[in-house]
Design an enzyme around this catalytic site. Sequence first.
Site, PDB file in Angstrom:
ATOM      1  N   GLU A  85      45.098   5.996  -9.627  1.00 51.45           N
ATOM      2  CA  GLU A  85      46.420   5.584 -10.324  1.00 51.45           C
ATOM      3  C   GLU A  85      46.445   3.948 -10.411  1.00 51.45           C
ATOM      4  O   GLU A  85      46.178   3.560 -11.355  1.00 51.45           O
ATOM      5  CB  GLU A  85      47.429   6.261  -9.452  1.00 51.45           C
TER       6      GLU A  85
ATOM      7  N   GLU B 125      54.527   6.842   0.308  1.00 48.15           N
ATOM      8  CA  GLU B 125      55.375   7.187  -1.028  1.00 48.15           C
ATOM      9  C   GLU B 125      56.258   8.075  -0.958  1.00 48.15           C
ATOM     10  O   GLU B 125      57.476   8.010  -1.762  1.00 48.15           O
ATOM     11  CB  GLU B 125      54.268   7.949  -1.846  1.00 48.15           C
TER      12      GLU B 125
HETATM   13  C1  BGC Z   1      53.676   6.873  -9.178  1.00 49.97           C
HETATM   14  C2  BGC Z   1      55.140   6.237  -8.903  1.00 49.97           C
HETATM   15  C3  BGC Z   1      55.679   6.029 -10.302  1.00 49.97           C
HETATM   16  C4  BGC Z   1      55.809   7.299 -10.896  1.00 49.97           C
HETATM   17  C5  BGC Z   1      56.701   7.757 -11.911  1.00 49.97           C
HETATM   18  C6  BGC Z   1      53.746   8.163  -9.801  1.00 49.97           C
HETATM   19  O1  BGC Z   1      52.664   8.707  -9.820  1.00 49.97           O
HETATM   20  O2  BGC Z   1      53.004   6.416  -7.940  1.00 49.97           O
HETATM   21  O3  BGC Z   1      55.336   5.094  -8.012  1.00 49.97           O
HETATM   22  O4  BGC Z   1      56.687   5.228 -10.516  1.00 49.97           O
HETATM   23  O5  BGC Z   1      54.629   8.078 -11.012  1.00 49.97           O
HETATM   24  O6  BGC Z   1      57.618   8.546 -11.710  1.00 49.97           O
END
Ligand code: BGC
Length: 880
Positions: A471, A735
């Site tokens: 990501e 997270e």
């Molecule tokens: C990320 C987040 C991001 C989000 C959006 C995720 O996959 O890790 O930090 O803001 O997607 O909803």
Amino acid sequence: MRATYLRCEYLVDPLGIDEARPRLSWLLESTEPGRRDEVQTAYHVIVGSEPHTNDVWDSGRVASDRTNQIEYEGPPLRSGQTCWWAVQVWDGEDRPSTWSPPASWEMGLLDPADWVGTWIAPPAPLRQAVATDIVLPGWSAPPAVHLRRRFTLPAGARRARVYATARGVYELHVNDQRVSDDVFAPGWTDYRKRIPYLTYDVTDMLAAGDNTITVHLADGWWCGKLAWLDRQQYGTHTSALLQLHVELDDGTTVTVATDDQWEATVGPILWSDFLVGEAYDARRRIDAATAWLAVEPVDPPDGAALVGIRSPTVRRTEELAARTVAEPTPGAFVFDLGQNMVGRVRLKAQGEAGAVVRIRHAEMCNPDGTIYTQNLRGATSTDFYVLAGDPDGEVYEPAFTFHGFRYVELTGYPGRPDLDAVTGIVLGSDLEMTGTFECSDELVNQLQRNIVWGQRGNFLEAPTDCPQRDERLGWLGDAQVFVATASWNMDVAPFFTKWMQDVVDGQHESGLFPDVAPLIPGDVATGAPAWADAGVIVPWNIARWFGDRRIVERHYDALARFVDGVHEANPDHLWRNTAHDYGDWLAIDAPTPKDVVATAYHAESTRLMACIATALGRDADAERWHRRWDAIKGAFNHAYVTPSGRIVGHTQTSYVLALAFDLVLEEHRDAAVRYLVEDITSRADHLSTGFLGVGHLLPVLADHGHLDVAYRLLLQDTFPSWGYSIKHGATTIWERWDGWTDTTGFQTWHMNSFNHYSLGSVGAWLYRDVAGIGLDPASPGYRHALIRPRPGGGLTHASGSYRSMHGTYASAWRVEGDTFHLDVTIPPGASASVHVPTSDPGALTEGGRPVTSVDTDGPAAVVTVGSGSYQFAAPARSFG
Ligand code: BGC
């Protein structure tokens, strides 16, 4: 008093500036220890072609207390021009300082026509995968290449500069020496619109006679894998553009630029990809026998401008020694670096030529001690090193990849590795650390460390969400919730100045800002509420924090287009017409209706537009934004607030956002606060907020009479809380609150990063209220600060410092017996309102002497002080 720490565009002696009117800043330093109330009453800047000269610009004496963001006002600057500058200041008694030591900046290539070279790429045969025994199922990519040019130079090179960029990432070598310690140059931008270049001083690296300039070039963001997408998002293959300008003593110049005289070959790097990892075969040395092929000229980027870099590059910022090594399965050695970090390892090994060491990375281990890699999703994060067989041993550090990890697993290692076989090399955008925080509670100290480590790892060219899985994107929502915390911890002004351009470059024609910046062509999610709003929140924060008017001035129209765009699509003021919406992302059992959150953010962005317009002197606009804000507030209350003050959703986040964004009507304030506190209490002092609510939670509680509740949440160590992760070994912010729990183990591997800074947005509160170093909203750039510690939670001391644009503020308090002590330092040229919490404001002393002119603010004594160090003491009150 004198001026020190001279910077241009936030950088010390930068090269390659392409701002027409660079901004200059300095700090004031006292030369009389113990002196107080020092102010600058005037300054004089000289800019010249040599140190201590003023042939370029002389500001003359300017009566002003400004020490920063001072625009160069001389004649237009030309490409490559070196500007030496110095400053003299006058104090409150009109005494002039000595001139500061000279500082410099140098202009970049300002005109596209300055670029004389052609873009060159490795020829087709070198763009094929290299044959190797290393098998990585499903993976095939071309190798990193070396591009070189040999040339001769006459003697007498007095000044030499390289301007370099690439579509890909590069390392530059002159005569086999690394030119700089930059990693992943030229960095990551929205390459569709802008490609950054770097400028290097190579004067001392050139020789009379034969020289070689070599570019090592790999895929990077340009054509490596990005996020969950395939390779080649921006382009199909790498290419480079470079030129070397040498000025000789006789006044002539030599230019060497990329052209058809360059040649290319493949070195030891078989592939290198951010997400997959790097494979390095040390047997493939480049030597006299290596065949070099002619490079291929390629088209320049279509429509993308070349821009000088404006933010510190990624560098190696620290090394971590391994703490332990274990062998959970035969032949698999697992090293623990003791810290979840971002970067890669330096490997030491000695063995037979051809032996392949496999290096895998993980944030966590399974209960059996093997590494847990599932949450990396598609990021293989595996490096390979093939030994050359050097009897003296060999050392390897990957060049063009990075991973997020704490644990390192080696397999195929020749023999049993010692602990020093693996060293963690920490990478990140090399931003100056500006904040410190410390208190009497070790859990809170670890929280602060976790926040800082999260920032160090994820501030890598863009504010990324996570560094480990497939990501690593510059999500706007995460950035806006964290920007205040980030601004205390590090000098993020240049970083966000650069990133803000990426945000604007990604703006959709509807006005919506993208969800991620830099935007990736294959993934154009746009406009999510609270994500897109970062386009307003982040620059406004930078403007206030660093006194940076330019960031909001330059992007004002883009910001207005965004807020107007949302309005046009939602004329009834409730933001319900969204392309997609993440809501209060990762809240825990407490979903807030998305339109409540979205409308609250729409109101806030509109309110901030009014603030921005006011700051820029656009009064009519300010008035218009203000009226719009009023209407949104009215619609919010009409649609979402009951007569008893209950807000739809009835979650912590719905109350926190409404209170933080000033959407609660006076008559409902008490009820809103009561509902908020009741919800927390009903959860036995636990929070339920996701990304959007969490940063506002403790400040709102503290600002509305519930400091005790704020501290209870801060110090909570049962699930869900920051303390819970820390109690279970977290060294970065997770997270999700439930990333791992003792009842359920790991959360779903689909989305479970252990290094995500968003929930670390509580850090701002540690600085503001626990240490008590607050920004005065009326004083952008920290010219005047609010020193207002709010002790509580049983803490017996706390301290913090912040190096602002006006110098370093420090605040340290402690409770000793019945006395509350507060030591404060205010930098020269600055001032502060100091709030000393006490049961008896009249008994305030400073340096042991009674303070006469004291205001009160509830149970606090308030004094206004100028620069200097102060020791306040007052009778302690019960702090809960
Ligand atoms: C990320 C987040 C991001 C989000 C959006 C995720 O996959 O890790 O930090 O803001 O997607 O909803």
